[in-house]
Write an enzyme that holds these catalytic residues in place. Sequence first.
Site, PDB file in Angstrom:
ATOM      1  CB  SER A 175       4.199   4.000  -9.834  1.00 52.12           C
ATOM      2  OG  SER A 175       3.265   3.764  -8.809  1.00 52.12           O
ATOM      3  CE1 TYR A 230       0.205   1.672 -13.170  1.00 51.18           C
ATOM      4  CE2 TYR A 230       0.651   1.490 -10.828  1.00 51.18           C
ATOM      5  CZ  TYR A 230       0.610   2.240 -11.977  1.00 51.18           C
ATOM      6  OH  TYR A 230       0.989   3.562 -11.939  1.00 51.18           O
TER       7      TYR A 230
END
Length: 258
Positions: free
Chosen positions: A159, A172
């Site tokens: 990501s 995250y």
Amino acid sequence: MDLTQEPEDAQGAQGRQGASLRGKTVFITGAASGLGSALATVLAGCGADIVATDIRPAPLDAAAPAWRELGVRVHTIGFDVADPDAVRHAIGEAFEAMGRLDILINNAGTDVTLPIDALSEEDWLRVIDTNLNGPFLLAKHAAALMRQAGAGHIVNVASTASKRAWPNAAAYHASKWGLLGLSHALHAELRAHNIRVTAVVAGGMRTPFLLDRFPELDPAGLQDPMNVAEAIRSILLMPQETVIAELTVLPMRETSWP
């Protein structure tokens, strides 16, 4: 580089355009929705047999008939990538059902969007286990089968969160930065065994992962997950002599990277 080399002839170019994944088996995590579902559709359309997995088995079973209509074999497995025993069993089941495992796509992911003072140990571990430990375990067991076969390909869906940071996403970011590092480490280690490893740094997509949690997001600023699936397909179709170690795929209006 030989700048005098003749351009690829028409027959060679046509051969690459007609390349397929027929005869290959692809193991996809997080295949019940979003990018995982798009990957199953795109790669089945390219001839690959699909092992579609998710922590939610019901949506997989509902989607499987449409994938089978593309003329490929489909096997579904419901399991939690954060569970080491379940990972081991899932890889074994996939190999037993399909007879081979050529491609692993670590796509499953989760997040807990909270400031660090509100982030519990359980929240932290859940994100790290799903986004980082799960891909490690899956790669470990899949790579053992790929070494026996003499080749393979592992794709880790990272990501833009693996390149920078924003508030209230400590777990995250830690997991995705770790996944990017793991991917490059596996690339360095496994290429000696003819196993290609690719990290895909994907920008924001129009998926439930984002839109269900952040309804204020403008969908027009995000990309269709099918576009990212097509980019991954192109990586998988590269000649065996070439590996793309990292690929960044962004929506044109991406604001999170760079």
